[in-house]
Every structure is written in C-alpha cells, then in structure tokens.
Motif scaffolding. Structure first.
Motif, PDB file in Angstrom:
ATOM      1  N   THR A 156      93.586 -27.143  -0.876  1.00 25.74           N
ATOM      2  CA  THR A 156      92.231 -26.722  -0.454  1.00 25.74           C
ATOM      3  C   THR A 156      91.973 -25.241  -0.722  1.00 25.74           C
ATOM      4  O   THR A 156      90.852 -24.778  -0.628  1.00 25.74           O
ATOM      5  N   VAL A 157      93.030 -24.481  -1.009  1.00 27.06           N
ATOM      6  CA  VAL A 157      92.834 -23.058  -1.312  1.00 27.06           C
ATOM      7  C   VAL A 157      93.340 -22.755  -2.733  1.00 27.06           C
ATOM      8  O   VAL A 157      93.813 -21.647  -3.014  1.00 27.06           O
ATOM      9  N   ALA A 158      93.229 -23.762  -3.622  1.00 28.90           N
ATOM     10  CA  ALA A 158      93.598 -23.629  -5.028  1.00 28.90           C
ATOM     11  C   ALA A 158      95.020 -23.073  -5.206  1.00 28.90           C
ATOM     12  O   ALA A 158      95.302 -22.287  -6.103  1.00 28.90           O
ATOM     13  N   TRP A 159      95.915 -23.460  -4.322  1.00 30.88           N
ATOM     14  CA  TRP A 159      97.312 -23.031  -4.371  1.00 30.88           C
ATOM     15  C   TRP A 159      97.443 -21.510  -4.427  1.00 30.88           C
ATOM     16  O   TRP A 159      98.253 -20.967  -5.175  1.00 30.88           O
ATOM     17  N   SER A 160      96.656 -20.843  -3.591  1.00 34.51           N
ATOM     18  CA  SER A 160      96.692 -19.381  -3.555  1.00 34.51           C
ATOM     19  C   SER A 160      98.024 -18.874  -2.990  1.00 34.51           C
ATOM     20  O   SER A 160      98.395 -19.165  -1.848  1.00 34.51           O
ATOM     21  N   GLN A 161      98.715 -18.088  -3.822  1.00 34.68           N
ATOM     22  CA  GLN A 161      99.988 -17.520  -3.390  1.00 34.68           C
ATOM     23  C   GLN A 161      99.766 -16.474  -2.297  1.00 34.68           C
ATOM     24  O   GLN A 161     100.575 -16.325  -1.381  1.00 34.68           O
ATOM     25  N   GLU A 162      98.622 -15.772  -2.393  1.00 34.99           N
ATOM     26  CA  GLU A 162      98.292 -14.755  -1.384  1.00 34.99           C
ATOM     27  C   GLU A 162      98.143 -15.405  -0.012  1.00 34.99           C
ATOM     28  O   GLU A 162      98.627 -14.899   0.988  1.00 34.99           O
ATOM     29  N   ARG A 163      97.435 -16.535  -0.016  1.00 35.51           N
ATOM     30  CA  ARG A 163      97.232 -17.230   1.256  1.00 35.51           C
ATOM     31  C   ARG A 163      98.584 -17.680   1.838  1.00 35.51           C
ATOM     32  O   ARG A 163      98.837 -17.519   3.029  1.00 35.51           O
ATOM     33  N   PHE A 164      99.435 -18.223   0.971  1.00 36.68           N
ATOM     34  CA  PHE A 164     100.765 -18.654   1.418  1.00 36.68           C
ATOM     35  C   PHE A 164     101.517 -17.472   2.028  1.00 36.68           C
ATOM     36  O   PHE A 164     102.056 -17.559   3.135  1.00 36.68           O
ATOM     37  N   ASN A 165     101.517 -16.330   1.323  1.00 37.44           N
ATOM     38  CA  ASN A 165     102.260 -15.169   1.804  1.00 37.44           C
ATOM     39  C   ASN A 165     101.684 -14.614   3.099  1.00 37.44           C
ATOM     40  O   ASN A 165     102.419 -14.168   3.984  1.00 37.44           O
ATOM     41  N   GLU A 166     100.350 -14.626   3.189  1.00 34.70           N
ATOM     42  CA  GLU A 166      99.688 -14.121   4.391  1.00 34.70           C
ATOM     43  C   GLU A 166     100.149 -14.938   5.621  1.00 34.70           C
ATOM     44  O   GLU A 166     100.529 -14.392   6.658  1.00 34.70           O
TER      45      GLU A 166
END
Ligand code: GDP
Length: 440
Positions: A181-191
């Motif tokens: 749902t967040v286009a596999w955002s690495q930033e979101r994962f890290n956050e």
C-alpha cells in the motif's frame, strides 16, 4: 479413587511404565519444536498473513482457499478469504482427535511450529494472554499503510507488546505489513523500524531479540517466497519463515517437577476426561499418577497424544492431549494445573506480584488472569515501587503506581487458585489490562 464417597471405577490402577523419560528423549531426537503468538492492532493483517503463510507452505491447499474466496465474494467481503482459513473450527473437535490448537500447527524441514492464538476470536485478548504465557516468541504485525502504524501504536500495538513481554516472551519478530500500500517504500519501513526499535527496547526487549521483516501478507511477499516486486528489491534479509526458524525455543525445564496448564477439557471415546494443554515443566508418562489443582484430586494417565500421534511419554515444551482415568469430570476445568503429586503446586488466595503497570494502580478490584484461568480479586496493598532494571526498592508504600512503573503489589483473591513463584499473571479492570507481572 473415590470422590465424595463415590467409587469411580473398580478397574485396577494403571501402572506407570517407569521409563527414564530424559534418556528416551535423548534417543528419540525429536524435531525442534517452537510455538508463537501472533499479536498486533485489529486489522493489521494477522489472520490474512497466517492464512497466506499456511497456503504458501502448502499446509492448506489452493482448493480450500478458492472455496473460501468464493464464499467471501458471495458475501461481498473480497479479500477476507485468507483470514477465513484460520477462523475455521474443525468438526473433529467433538471426536477429540484434534484439538482446536492443532489446526494451527505446521512444520518446516527444521521445526514443528504451533501458532498459539486464535485470530478473529471475540475474546482475543484472553486467548492472547493464554497464548503468550506459553509462547517461545511472538510475531507482531504492524500495518505500514499511511497513518495506520501511528494509530496502531496508540492502540493495541503498544498494549500487546507490553503484555507479551510481561508474560515472559523475550523474542519478537516484527512483520511490517501491507508494504504494497506504500509502494514498498524503504523510507516508510525504516521509519517504522526505528520507532518500534525504540519502543520495544523501553518495553525491555533486547535489541538482539528483535527482528524486522517487510512483508505483504495479502500477496505473500517475503513470507515464504521472496518478493518478486522490483520495488521491494532493496530488502535482502531473511523472509518471515526464515526469521521464525531463527527463533530459538526457550530452554525447557525438563528436570523440574511436572507442571501442565490445562487449556481445554473435553470428553472423548477414550476418556470422559480428556485434557489438552502444554507441559511447562517436567515430564509425564503413561500410567503416571497426577494431581489436579485446585480440586486436589488424583488422576492417572491412560494414554497420551503428542502431535496427534500416540506417545508413551511427553516432556516440557510439548503441547499434548491426555486421556485421564480415575477422575470425575467435575474436578478438572480449563486453566487448572496438573502436577506431580509428590511435588505439587499449592493453592493460595493471596500473592505478591512484581508488576509492570499499564494503567494507574491503587487498592482496587481486579480480575486476575493466569493462562486460561481468571479469578476476581483486589489489589490489597502496594508495598513498594521498584527500579525497572535492578528491581531494588525506590519507594515504600506508594499511594498509587503510575503507568510504566514497576511495583510490588499484593493481590487478594475471592477463592484459592494454584499459585507458585515464577508464574506470569495479568491484572485487568473494566475491560483493560492494568498490569502484568511475575509472581514472587
Ligand atoms: P487482523 O484483524 O489483524 O486479523 O486483520 P485481517 O487479516 O482481517 O486483515 C484486515 C484487512 O487488511 C483485510 O481487509 C485484509 O484484506 C487487509 N490486508 C491484510 N494484509 C494486507 C496486505 O498485505 N496488503 C493489503 N493491501 N491489505 C491487507
């Protein structure tokens, strides 16, 4: 073997096989077994993920999933079909061959896993407490979609993390879910990873015991199969199943006196008193005499099922079904403790707890939960506030305990239950968990 003057059976008492269970265990080299609970905020995707995991491991087949999918569509519930895989209750239960928990077992080449909770259960929190008190580790599911993580942390993510830690779970695999749902955002994962690392270490999880995996439970990315989505290629770490296999089961208390918490009591063809549960300490074998607490009645092991197969013996760490003889069903209930008659667990109506407060504590009525058991009582006294890490007294007789603090509290129950040092209990009040901790 009379109960209230009533003779249950004239049959001769069974004889113990007198096996040396520990050396039998050595010889049999059983497959490593590990059990875990799945926790997280409602709608984080727990049941979808477990359903998908079982599908990808081929524990359930596509046909079952297709059938459920069709039913779900008819009811306009689209993607809920995978969640239904886990929510099905087996019909065989009344025949007593398979217990509820058994449907949630699966094996990989290395490990036999048991999923110890019931996602979707109306009384989820009670099952979670029961599950967590028996689990080797936990899978914490977090919804990564916009704002969902943030509201989850205010909601059950926090409560569940604190709860499992206070129930003695020391390893947690955090599945950061719905990354599609967040286009596999690495930033979101890290956050999310950074915030959760911070939070989990304040909740007393050691960094080496926390793992993070970016997943999509719905599409099966990084559960069993590595994501084939190019947007997810930044992640090269272990998949969820690899992390589950990396989780060392907690050490088994094999040489301690027998302790088994009864998960469920039911009637089968083999015995009117069949119990399922987990052996927490010690071992047992066919023919052994047992003591059931709190009733204080004796029973004998007529036969044992371990992983649905007959067994001569069983040891700490195993989930088993016991067919008991020489005991009346009225003397065994869910949540009871089965123990060694020579070294029994005792009954008490007052205990001291080293507790982590989730809410403000003061002398007040509480519900005490231990495994499946719950019992009304009250906080009778608060002798001391304790230092979180060292456990030393920082203040005597505080009037209240604030959330996040650790205190020694005295709880008085309305009637006696089997209690001993080292047990984990949870205190609830008004539908909320107010404290959890360790019996002193
Ligand atoms: P639970 O309450 O934690 O067991 O959550 P469910 O498994 O019932 O899932 C809640 C909702 O989230 C359902 O509509 C699922 O289809 C959806 N969902 C679960 N996992 C994913 C995922 O990885 N991606 C997306 N997009 N939706 C998901």
């Amino acid at each position: 073997a009379g109960v209230d003057g009533l003779k249950i059976s004239d049959a001769p008492l069974p004889k113990s096989k007198n096996l040396n269970v520990l050396s039998e265990l050595e010889k049999s080299k059983p497959k490593r077994s590990a059990s875990f609970v799945v926790v997280g905020h409602v709608d984080a995707g727990k049941s979808t993920m477990m359903g998908r995991l079982l599908l990808d491991l081929k524990v359930v087949d596509q046909r079952t999933v297709d059938k459920l999918q069709k039913e779900a569509k008819t009811e306009g519930k689209g993607s809920f079909h995978l969640a239904w895989v886990l929510d099905q209750r087996p019909e065989e239960r009344s025949r007593g061959i398979t217990m509820d928990i058994a449907t949630r077992r699966f094996e990989t080449e290395r490990t036999a896993f048991t999923i110890l909770d019931a996602p979707g259960h109306a009384e989820y929190i009670y099952n979670m407490i029961a599950g967590a008190s028996q689990a080797d580790f936990a899978v914490l599911v977090i919804d990564a979609s916009t704002d969902a993580f943030e509201s989850g942390l205010k909601g059950q993510t926090r409560e569940h993390s604190l709860l499992i830690r206070s129930m003695g779970v020391s390893r947690v695999v955090v599945a950061i879910n719905k990354l599609d749902t967040v286009a596999w955002s690495q930033e979101r994962f890290n956050e999310i990873k950074d915030q959760m690392s911070g939070f989990l270490s304040t909740a007393n999880f050691q960094p080496k015991n926390i793992a993070f995996v970016p997943v999509s439970g719905l599409y099966g990315d990084n559960l069993v199969h590595r994501s084939s989505n190019p947007a997810a290629s930044w992640y090269t770490g272990p998949t969820l199943i690899e992390e589950l296999e990396n989780s060392e089961p907690s050490t088994r208390a094999l040489e301690k006196p027998l302790r088994m918490t009864v998960f469920e009591v039911y009637r089968t063809m083999q015995s009117p008193v069949t119990v399922s549960g987990r052996i927490e300490a010690g071992s047992l074998q066919m023919g052994d005499a047992l003591l059931v607490q709190p009733s204080g009645q004796r029973a004998y092991v007529k036969s044992i099922l371990s992983n649905d197969a007959p067994a001569d013996w069983a040891v700490a760490g195993q989930n088993v079904v016991l067919h008991l003889s020489q005991i009346d069903p009225i003397h065994v209930r869910d949540g009871d403790i089965i123990c060694d008659p020579a070294k029994p667990v005792l009954r008490a109506d007052t205990f001291t707890l080293k507790a982590l407060a989730f809410d403000i504590l003061m002398p007040m009525p509480v519900e005490v939960h231990r495994g499946r058991l719950n019992q009304a009582g009250r906080i009778a006294a608060i002798p001391a506030l304790l230092d979180k890490t060292s456990g030393t007294v920082v203040k005597k007789k505080p009037k209240i305990v604030k959330p996040g603090m650790v205190a020694r509290i005295v709880v008085k129950l309305e009637s006696q239950i089997p209690l001993e040092a080292g047990q984990r209990v949870v205190l609830r009040s008004g539908g909320q968990t107010v404290a959890a901790g360790l019996l002193e």
